[in-house]
Write a protein that holds these residues in place. Structure first.
Motif, PDB file in Angstrom:
ATOM      1  N   GLU A   1       0.859  -1.131   0.180  1.00 31.90           N
ATOM      2  CA  GLU A   1       0.268  -0.118  -0.084  1.00 31.90           C
ATOM      3  C   GLU A   1       0.843   0.968   0.273  1.00 31.90           C
ATOM      4  OE1 GLU A   1      -3.866   1.964   2.571  1.00 31.90           O
ATOM      5  OE2 GLU A   1      -3.429   0.103   2.932  1.00 31.90           O
ATOM      6  N   GLN A   2       2.040   0.940   0.641  1.00 28.69           N
ATOM      7  CA  GLN A   2       2.906   2.661   0.764  1.00 28.69           C
ATOM      8  C   GLN A   2       3.250   2.335  -0.296  1.00 28.69           C
ATOM      9  OE1 GLN A   2       3.702  -0.474   2.137  1.00 28.69           O
ATOM     10  NE2 GLN A   2       6.371  -0.659   2.576  1.00 28.69           N
ATOM     11  N   ASP A   3       3.688   1.550  -1.261  1.00 32.33           N
ATOM     12  CA  ASP A   3       4.524   1.543  -2.431  1.00 32.33           C
ATOM     13  C   ASP A   3       3.304   2.570  -3.668  1.00 32.33           C
ATOM     14  OD1 ASP A   3       6.451   0.372  -1.905  1.00 32.33           O
ATOM     15  OD2 ASP A   3       5.730  -1.582  -2.284  1.00 32.33           O
ATOM     16  N   GLN A   4       2.050   2.177  -3.455  1.00 29.04           N
ATOM     17  CA  GLN A   4       1.198   2.836  -4.614  1.00 29.04           C
ATOM     18  C   GLN A   4       1.130   4.575  -5.016  1.00 29.04           C
ATOM     19  OE1 GLN A   4      -2.585   1.698  -3.446  1.00 29.04           O
ATOM     20  NE2 GLN A   4      -2.073  -0.398  -3.180  1.00 29.04           N
TER      21      GLN A   4
ATOM     22  N   ILE B   1      18.677   3.407  -5.245  1.00 25.75           N
ATOM     23  CA  ILE B   1      17.582   4.375  -5.241  1.00 25.75           C
ATOM     24  C   ILE B   1      18.170   5.131  -4.410  1.00 25.75           C
ATOM     25  CG2 ILE B   1      15.557   4.748  -4.468  1.00 25.75           C
ATOM     26  CD1 ILE B   1      14.379   1.915  -5.025  1.00 25.75           C
ATOM     27  N   LEU B   2      18.080   7.025  -5.009  1.00 24.08           N
ATOM     28  CA  LEU B   2      17.996   7.680  -3.717  1.00 24.08           C
ATOM     29  C   LEU B   2      17.014   8.203  -2.928  1.00 24.08           C
ATOM     30  CD1 LEU B   2      20.758   9.738  -6.320  1.00 24.08           C
ATOM     31  CD2 LEU B   2      21.262   8.252  -4.548  1.00 24.08           C
ATOM     32  N   TRP B   3      16.983   8.191  -1.914  1.00 25.08           N
ATOM     33  CA  TRP B   3      15.637   8.108  -1.238  1.00 25.08           C
ATOM     34  C   TRP B   3      16.155   9.932  -0.745  1.00 25.08           C
ATOM     35  CZ3 TRP B   3      11.754   5.226  -2.219  1.00 25.08           C
ATOM     36  CH2 TRP B   3      11.600   3.793  -2.418  1.00 25.08           C
ATOM     37  N   LYS B   4      14.656  10.479  -0.743  1.00 24.28           N
ATOM     38  CA  LYS B   4      14.635  11.373   0.088  1.00 24.28           C
ATOM     39  C   LYS B   4      14.011  11.439   1.469  1.00 24.28           C
ATOM     40  CE  LYS B   4      12.814  14.306  -4.237  1.00 24.28           C
ATOM     41  NZ  LYS B   4      11.829  15.257  -4.775  1.00 24.28           N
ATOM     42  N   PRO B   5      14.545  12.726   1.957  1.00 18.88           N
ATOM     43  CA  PRO B   5      14.537  12.483   3.268  1.00 18.88           C
ATOM     44  C   PRO B   5      13.211  11.810   3.926  1.00 18.88           C
ATOM     45  CG  PRO B   5      15.623  14.596   2.958  1.00 18.88           C
ATOM     46  CD  PRO B   5      14.979  13.980   2.052  1.00 18.88           C
ATOM     47  N   ASN B   6      13.412  10.959   5.047  1.00 18.50           N
ATOM     48  CA  ASN B   6      12.070  10.402   5.349  1.00 18.50           C
ATOM     49  C   ASN B   6      11.001  10.267   4.169  1.00 18.50           C
ATOM     50  OD1 ASN B   6      13.427  11.059   7.972  1.00 18.50           O
ATOM     51  ND2 ASN B   6      12.066  12.979   7.596  1.00 18.50           N
ATOM     52  N   GLN B   7      11.508   9.654   3.106  1.00 18.81           N
ATOM     53  CA  GLN B   7      10.559   8.967   1.979  1.00 18.81           C
ATOM     54  C   GLN B   7      10.748   7.734   1.918  1.00 18.81           C
ATOM     55  OE1 GLN B   7       7.651  10.766   1.260  1.00 18.81           O
ATOM     56  NE2 GLN B   7       8.703  12.387   2.850  1.00 18.81           N
ATOM     57  N   CYS B   8      11.815   6.731   2.679  1.00 17.85           N
ATOM     58  CA  CYS B   8      12.338   5.785   2.022  1.00 17.85           C
ATOM     59  C   CYS B   8      11.333   4.356   2.580  1.00 17.85           C
ATOM     60  CB  CYS B   8      13.721   4.807   2.974  1.00 17.85           C
ATOM     61  SG  CYS B   8      14.431   3.452   2.834  1.00 17.85           S
ATOM     62  N   LEU B   9      10.912   3.626   1.363  1.00 20.34           N
ATOM     63  CA  LEU B   9       9.728   2.752   1.288  1.00 20.34           C
ATOM     64  C   LEU B   9      10.270   1.266   1.496  1.00 20.34           C
ATOM     65  CD1 LEU B   9       7.878   4.427  -1.143  1.00 20.34           C
ATOM     66  CD2 LEU B   9       7.049   5.294   0.547  1.00 20.34           C
TER      67      LEU B   9
ATOM     68  N   ALA C   1      11.404   7.403  30.565  1.00 18.83           N
ATOM     69  CA  ALA C   1      12.191   7.029  29.548  1.00 18.83           C
ATOM     70  C   ALA C   1      11.662   7.905  28.358  1.00 18.83           C
ATOM     71  CB  ALA C   1      12.637   5.877  29.410  1.00 18.83           C
ATOM     72  N   LYS C   2      12.405   8.240  27.473  1.00 18.91           N
ATOM     73  CA  LYS C   2      11.566   8.009  26.400  1.00 18.91           C
ATOM     74  C   LYS C   2      11.820   7.614  24.758  1.00 18.91           C
ATOM     75  CE  LYS C   2      13.035  13.681  26.330  1.00 18.91           C
ATOM     76  NZ  LYS C   2      13.606  14.482  25.643  1.00 18.91           N
ATOM     77  N   PRO C   3      10.736   7.008  24.383  1.00 18.65           N
ATOM     78  CA  PRO C   3      10.833   6.216  23.614  1.00 18.65           C
ATOM     79  C   PRO C   3      12.435   5.903  22.182  1.00 18.65           C
ATOM     80  CG  PRO C   3       9.206   6.694  23.802  1.00 18.65           C
ATOM     81  CD  PRO C   3       9.305   8.008  24.692  1.00 18.65           C
ATOM     82  N   VAL C   4      12.513   5.259  22.145  1.00 17.51           N
ATOM     83  CA  VAL C   4      13.955   5.173  21.127  1.00 17.51           C
ATOM     84  C   VAL C   4      13.296   4.682  19.556  1.00 17.51           C
ATOM     85  CG1 VAL C   4      16.216   4.193  20.582  1.00 17.51           C
ATOM     86  CG2 VAL C   4      15.320   4.353  23.010  1.00 17.51           C
ATOM     87  N   LYS C   5      14.100   5.910  18.265  1.00 17.80           N
ATOM     88  CA  LYS C   5      13.570   5.481  16.879  1.00 17.80           C
ATOM     89  C   LYS C   5      14.148   4.403  17.141  1.00 17.80           C
ATOM     90  CE  LYS C   5      11.589   9.961  15.915  1.00 17.80           C
ATOM     91  NZ  LYS C   5      11.547  10.795  14.762  1.00 17.80           N
ATOM     92  N   LYS C   6      13.430   3.556  16.210  1.00 17.12           N
ATOM     93  CA  LYS C   6      14.419   2.064  15.516  1.00 17.12           C
ATOM     94  C   LYS C   6      13.693   1.615  13.972  1.00 17.12           C
ATOM     95  CE  LYS C   6      15.527  -0.647  19.561  1.00 17.12           C
ATOM     96  NZ  LYS C   6      17.156  -1.009  19.510  1.00 17.12           N
ATOM     97  N   THR C   7      15.057   1.110  12.914  1.00 17.63           N
ATOM     98  CA  THR C   7      14.669   0.914  12.292  1.00 17.63           C
ATOM     99  C   THR C   7      14.085  -0.336  11.100  1.00 17.63           C
ATOM    100  OG1 THR C   7      16.169   1.683  11.174  1.00 17.63           O
ATOM    101  CG2 THR C   7      14.452   3.495  10.903  1.00 17.63           C
ATOM    102  N   GLU C   8      13.984  -1.164  10.502  1.00 19.48           N
ATOM    103  CA  GLU C   8      13.932  -2.237   9.973  1.00 19.48           C
ATOM    104  C   GLU C   8      13.556  -2.178   8.458  1.00 19.48           C
ATOM    105  OE1 GLU C   8      10.036  -4.417  12.229  1.00 19.48           O
ATOM    106  OE2 GLU C   8      12.523  -5.011  13.135  1.00 19.48           O
ATOM    107  N   PRO C   9      13.927  -3.137   7.767  1.00 18.10           N
ATOM    108  CA  PRO C   9      13.589  -3.326   6.567  1.00 18.10           C
ATOM    109  C   PRO C   9      11.982  -3.728   6.302  1.00 18.10           C
ATOM    110  CG  PRO C   9      15.637  -4.553   6.683  1.00 18.10           C
ATOM    111  CD  PRO C   9      15.343  -4.133   8.394  1.00 18.10           C
ATOM    112  N   CYS C  10      11.619  -3.748   5.466  1.00 14.21           N
ATOM    113  CA  CYS C  10      10.360  -4.202   5.128  1.00 14.21           C
ATOM    114  C   CYS C  10       9.910  -4.320   3.833  1.00 14.21           C
ATOM    115  CB  CYS C  10       8.776  -3.044   5.625  1.00 14.21           C
ATOM    116  SG  CYS C  10       9.452  -1.348   4.800  1.00 14.21           S
TER     117      CYS C  10
END
Length: 209
Positions: free
Chosen positions: A5-8, A68-76, A92-101
């Motif tokens: 859905e996020q690719d559309q 792919i040269l992703w623009k800031p905060n736009q990597c799909l 404690a403040k939440p920590v941001k994490k990223t993982e492949p999708c």
């Protein structure tokens, strides 16, 4: 390859898909996805190259995809989420994490084929082989079916075209079966008619003289 859905929205900026045959001593083909300017990445063309052992056997020797040269905060192809640390207490403040999708755009990050000197165990070799075969199958479908019928896919008629063709074949088959049934029924009726006619006829009466 899966379109999520996020690719559309990003794919709505796709203008054309073309295929180039590799020239010279190289065997294989290159798929080119042409995009208009969009808010997701800087590239206007994303390519995927399939290098084959030769033109007759579908044995993949190498795969290359455009970075792919992703623009800031736009990597799909990566998802970001917040996770509370195990330590630090409730404040404690939440920590941001990223993982492949999963994403269509992972298509441009193909599996890497190791050097001949690098040894793989049996399970790793099987997984790599399956990944290469699946990737080649997707590329072949795009080359052989999507690109030649690009207009039909663009207008949404491609699936209808295939189903109409199948329905026509089924109609032809059912029509021929109906004709055969009618012919067989007609022949049976003809035989029954002749038989009933013969049975219905009475022998001539003998007159005494």
């Amino acid at each position: 390859m899966q379109v999520k859905e996020q690719d559309q929205e990003a794919l709505s900026h796709l203008q054309d898909v073309t295929c180039d045959v590799l020239e010279g001593d190289e065997h294989g083909f290159r798929l080119n996805f042409h995009f208009q300017e969009n808010p997701f990445f800087e590239n206007t063309v994303l390519s995927k190259t399939y290098r084959m052992a030769d033109d007759e056997e579908p044995m993949v020797e190498g795969l290359e995809g455009t970075e792919i040269l992703w623009k800031p905060n736009q990597c799909l192809t990566m998802k970001t989420y917040k996770k509370k640390p195990k330590r630090g207490g409730p404040h404690a403040k939440p920590v941001k994490k990223t993982e492949p999708c999963e994403s269509f755009f992972n298509f441009f990050s193909p599996p890497e084929i190791p050097d001949a000197a690098e040894e793989l165990d049996e399970e790793e070799a099987e997984q790599l082989q399956e990944a290469l075969e699946e990737d080649y199958e997707v590329g072949s479908v795009i080359r052989d079916k999507l690109i030649p019928q690009a207009v039909l896919w663009y207008t949404g008629q491609a699936q209808g075209y295939d189903s109409d063709y199948e329905e026509d074949e089924e109609d032809d088959l059912s029509g021929s079966e109906d004709e055969e049934n009618e012919d067989s029924e007609g022949s049976e009726e003809g035989e029954d008619g002749e038989g009933s006619k013969e049975k219905g006829e009475k022998p001539p009466e003998c007159k005494e003289q």
